[in-house]
Design a protein around this motif. Structure first.
Motif, PDB file in Angstrom:
ATOM      1  N   GLU A  15       0.280  -1.015  -0.262  1.00 46.89           N
ATOM      2  CA  GLU A  15       0.112   0.425   0.101  1.00 46.89           C
ATOM      3  C   GLU A  15       1.149   1.028  -0.118  1.00 46.89           C
ATOM      4  N   SER A  16       1.642   1.244  -0.135  1.00 50.06           N
ATOM      5  CA  SER A  16       3.593   2.389  -0.150  1.00 50.06           C
ATOM      6  C   SER A  16       3.009   3.103  -1.182  1.00 50.06           C
ATOM      7  N   ARG A  17       2.622   4.658  -1.350  1.00 49.28           N
ATOM      8  CA  ARG A  17       1.593   5.475  -2.013  1.00 49.28           C
ATOM      9  C   ARG A  17       4.063   6.372  -1.784  1.00 49.28           C
ATOM     10  N   MET A  18       4.886   5.311  -1.939  1.00 53.22           N
ATOM     11  CA  MET A  18       6.187   6.554  -2.532  1.00 53.22           C
ATOM     12  C   MET A  18       5.586   7.663  -3.033  1.00 53.22           C
ATOM     13  N   GLN A  19       6.895   8.950  -2.406  1.00 54.34           N
ATOM     14  CA  GLN A  19       6.195  10.206  -3.547  1.00 54.34           C
ATOM     15  C   GLN A  19       7.584  10.400  -3.216  1.00 54.34           C
ATOM     16  N   VAL A  20       8.553  10.668  -4.294  1.00 49.21           N
ATOM     17  CA  VAL A  20       9.849  11.817  -4.321  1.00 49.21           C
ATOM     18  C   VAL A  20       9.526  13.418  -4.358  1.00 49.21           C
ATOM     19  N   PHE A  21      10.086  14.343  -4.399  1.00 48.09           N
ATOM     20  CA  PHE A  21       9.874  15.846  -4.163  1.00 48.09           C
ATOM     21  C   PHE A  21      11.109  17.005  -3.775  1.00 48.09           C
ATOM     22  N   PRO A  22      10.867  17.521  -3.874  1.00 45.57           N
ATOM     23  CA  PRO A  22      10.229  18.388  -5.981  1.00 45.57           C
ATOM     24  C   PRO A  22      10.897  17.309  -6.952  1.00 45.57           C
ATOM     25  N   ASN A  23      10.546  17.472  -8.114  1.00 45.30           N
ATOM     26  CA  ASN A  23      10.396  16.500  -9.083  1.00 45.30           C
ATOM     27  C   ASN A  23      10.324  17.226 -10.895  1.00 45.30           C
ATOM     28  N   PRO A  24      10.808  17.516 -11.086  1.00 47.98           N
ATOM     29  CA  PRO A  24      12.611  18.164 -11.128  1.00 47.98           C
ATOM     30  C   PRO A  24      12.856  18.527  -9.447  1.00 47.98           C
ATOM     31  N   SER A  25      14.339  18.284  -9.287  1.00 52.40           N
ATOM     32  CA  SER A  25      14.603  19.186  -8.301  1.00 52.40           C
ATOM     33  C   SER A  25      15.664  19.772  -8.818  1.00 52.40           C
ATOM     34  N   SER A  26      16.285  20.505  -7.892  1.00 54.76           N
ATOM     35  CA  SER A  26      17.531  21.535  -8.347  1.00 54.76           C
ATOM     36  C   SER A  26      18.388  20.279  -6.922  1.00 54.76           C
ATOM     37  N   GLY A  27      18.177  19.564  -6.362  1.00 54.25           N
ATOM     38  CA  GLY A  27      19.427  18.634  -5.499  1.00 54.25           C
ATOM     39  C   GLY A  27      19.105  18.856  -4.294  1.00 54.25           C
ATOM     40  N   ASP A  28      18.086  19.135  -3.597  1.00 53.34           N
ATOM     41  CA  ASP A  28      17.542  18.502  -2.759  1.00 53.34           C
ATOM     42  C   ASP A  28      15.771  17.818  -2.706  1.00 53.34           C
ATOM     43  N   ILE A  29      15.990  16.418  -2.624  1.00 48.89           N
ATOM     44  CA  ILE A  29      14.709  15.645  -2.228  1.00 48.89           C
ATOM     45  C   ILE A  29      13.951  15.037  -0.944  1.00 48.89           C
ATOM     46  N   ASN A  30      12.714  15.505  -1.380  1.00 45.43           N
ATOM     47  CA  ASN A  30      12.724  14.714  -0.271  1.00 45.43           C
ATOM     48  C   ASN A  30      11.630  12.972  -0.576  1.00 45.43           C
ATOM     49  N   ILE A  31      12.006  11.749   0.171  1.00 48.71           N
ATOM     50  CA  ILE A  31      11.348  10.830  -0.840  1.00 48.71           C
ATOM     51  C   ILE A  31      10.344  10.665   0.873  1.00 48.71           C
TER      52      ILE A  31
END
Length: 103
Positions: free
Chosen positions: A19-35
């Motif tokens: 049931e995981s709904r992994m999100q990667v943001f911001p996308n596109p990114s300038s370098g720092d991302i959150n997962i």
């Protein structure tokens, strides 16, 4: 440590989408991302970020966490497409992220 990686396909690993709904943001990114892993129950596992040829450029272990959010500083990387893979004993999920360095 060896990891097989092919763009678009996972080999030798079951891909069980819980049931995981992994999100990667911001996308596109300038370098720092959150997962945001958004696991419905506490999980233990690892997050890997790989370049287009499968080289691991970031790795983080998480233990017994419910809804962990992992920050990854990728400012040192060249622009391009990278793959974020979260693995637990029960599942493997891969998402794509685009890094566009600030000009």
């Amino acid at each position: 440590f060896t990891q097989n990686f092919t763009v678009g396909y996972l080999l030798n690993e079951p891909e069980i989408i819980q049931e995981s709904r992994m999100q990667v943001f911001p996308n596109p990114s300038s370098g720092d991302i959150n997962i945001d892993l958004a696991y419905p129950v506490a999980e233990t596992g690892d997050v890997f970020i790989m370049d287009a040829v499968g080289k691991i450029v970031f790795q983080k272990h998480f233990e017994n966490e419910h809804n962990p959010v992992i920050n990854a500083d990728l400012n040192h990387l060249s622009g391009g497409i990278y793959f974020v893979r979260a693995t637990t004993e029960k599942s493997t999920i891969t998402k794509r992220v685009i890094i566009q360095p600030a000009r």
